[in-house]
Design an enzyme around this catalytic site. Structure first.
Site, PDB file in Angstrom:
ATOM      1  N   SER A 100      -5.249   2.438   3.012  1.00 36.02           N
ATOM      2  CA  SER A 100      -5.050   1.321   2.582  1.00 36.02           C
ATOM      3  C   SER A 100      -3.176   0.753   1.864  1.00 36.02           C
ATOM      4  CB  SER A 100      -5.878   0.207   1.840  1.00 36.02           C
ATOM      5  OG  SER A 100      -5.894   1.189   0.949  1.00 36.02           O
ATOM      6  N   ASP A 111      -7.323   2.812  -5.234  1.00 32.42           N
ATOM      7  CA  ASP A 111      -6.633   3.955  -5.533  1.00 32.42           C
ATOM      8  C   ASP A 111      -5.923   4.542  -4.248  1.00 32.42           C
ATOM      9  OD1 ASP A 111      -7.991   4.420  -2.787  1.00 32.42           O
ATOM     10  OD2 ASP A 111     -10.111   5.778  -2.938  1.00 32.42           O
ATOM     11  N   ASP A 113      -4.895   6.670  -1.498  1.00 31.77           N
ATOM     12  CA  ASP A 113      -4.733   8.298  -0.854  1.00 31.77           C
ATOM     13  C   ASP A 113      -4.068   9.338   0.092  1.00 31.77           C
ATOM     14  OD1 ASP A 113      -8.078   7.748   0.562  1.00 31.77           O
ATOM     15  OD2 ASP A 113      -7.475   6.169   0.703  1.00 31.77           O
ATOM     16  N   ASP A 165      -6.285  10.525  -4.197  1.00 30.16           N
ATOM     17  CA  ASP A 165      -7.802  11.556  -3.459  1.00 30.16           C
ATOM     18  C   ASP A 165      -6.732  12.007  -2.603  1.00 30.16           C
ATOM     19  OD1 ASP A 165      -9.890  10.112  -4.799  1.00 30.16           O
ATOM     20  OD2 ASP A 165     -10.545   9.848  -2.769  1.00 30.16           O
ATOM     21  N   LYS A 226     -10.071  -8.123   5.033  1.00 27.38           N
ATOM     22  CA  LYS A 226     -10.759  -7.661   3.779  1.00 27.38           C
ATOM     23  C   LYS A 226     -11.370  -8.088   2.890  1.00 27.38           C
ATOM     24  CE  LYS A 226      -8.678  -4.167   2.710  1.00 27.38           C
ATOM     25  NZ  LYS A 226      -7.724  -2.845   2.361  1.00 27.38           N
ATOM     26  N   TYR A 235     -18.300  -4.676   4.055  1.00 30.64           N
ATOM     27  CA  TYR A 235     -17.174  -3.696   4.102  1.00 30.64           C
ATOM     28  C   TYR A 235     -17.343  -2.224   3.280  1.00 30.64           C
ATOM     29  CZ  TYR A 235     -11.918  -2.037   3.447  1.00 30.64           C
ATOM     30  OH  TYR A 235     -10.881  -0.974   3.707  1.00 30.64           O
TER      31      TYR A 235
END
Length: 277
Positions: A100, A111, A113, A165, A226, A235
């Protein structure tokens, strides 16, 4: 978040063909569509869908610091493995984001990625041992933990308030430059399957952005879809529903079918198309 009819109309010429079938409609937006799109933005604001400039800048600073840590670690590792000084000076290494955040649709407090891309002298075991140790000694990093047995092995931590992450990919190259193109399929040759999985997120995200007619219209539409999906508890790929990439692909397809439409129209068409799919 900023979207004007003027921008959209300028970007509509010349018309390029997107997707595997022809568009359903090439109709340009009307003035009422601009008004409805602005109302859509205002309706989403109370739900923390958009970050302000300060929060966005903070994320960029954190990613910059993490990128520097990665480069530093890869150089130190090169020295410890007795690489020639000339090679150590140019080994590089880079952090690439995906999901995202890279799509430009992350919400407040979400968060990040990311994938740590390293040259061939860096082993996966180095990432989970020496890099993990390096992260441990950073004051700004909290809640550090490694999940080595995951489908895509990951190191999770909080860096100055931002949850990250981080997965790992080792390329069969001597150096990883700042202008490395992960979209090049030749980069995947002879790679470990875990490295290919780690690179997939980034490659898929970039491909989605490449295949939509108007990135801003796509982003705003995806934010709306979303929000709708999360509010209705559907979701989550962990629970058997669609996850982030799946929703993004569905919205991207809608954008291809209505390449000139604004977000307010695209949200409407999304439900029209997929209720009859």
């Amino acid at each position: 978040m900023k979207e004007t009819c003027g921008t959209s109309r300028l970007q509509n010429q010349p018309q390029r063909h997107y997707g595997i079938t022809s568009p359903i409609s090439l109709a340009p937006p009307k003035d009422i569509d601009c008004i409805h799109t602005q109302k859509l933005i205002e309706a989403m604001k109370p739900f923390g869908v958009f970050e302000d400039e300060e929060e966005l800048n903070h994320r960029m600073v954190v990613l910059g610091k993490l990128n520097n840590l990665v480069k530093e670690w890869i150089s130190e590792l090169g020295e410890s493995k007795n690489l020639p000084p000339s090679a150590v000076a140019n080994v590089g290494g880079k952090i690439f984001t995906f999901g995202s955040y890279r799509l430009g649709v992350h919400t407040k407090g979400a968060d990040i990625d990311a994938v740590c891309v390293a040259p061939r002298h860096v082993e996966r075991s180095d990432f989970f041992q020496s890099f993990f140790e390096k992260l441990k000694h950073q004051e700004e990093i909290k809640n550090l933990r490694a999940v080595e047995d995951a489908y895509v092995p990951v190191v999770k931590f909080e860096f100055d308030g931002i949850e990250i992450d981080l997965v790992f990919a080792r390329l069969s190259m001597q150096t990883v430059s700042d202008n490395l193109d992960l979209g090049d399929d030749s980069r995947l040759r002879s790679l470990d399957i875990r490295c290919i999985r780690s690179l997939n997120g980034c490659r898929v995200t970039d491909e989605i952005l490449h295949l939509v007619p108007n990135k801003e219209n796509f982003r705003l539409t995806l934010r709306a879809i979303k929000l709708w999906a999360k509010r209705r508890g559907i979701y989550s790929n962990m629970l058997g529903f669609l996850g982030g990439v799946s929703w993004a692909m569905l919205v991207a397809r809608t954008c291809q079918l209505y390449p000139n439409a604004l977000a307010s129209t695209l949200v409407n068409k999304f439900f029209l198309v997929f209720s009859k799919w």
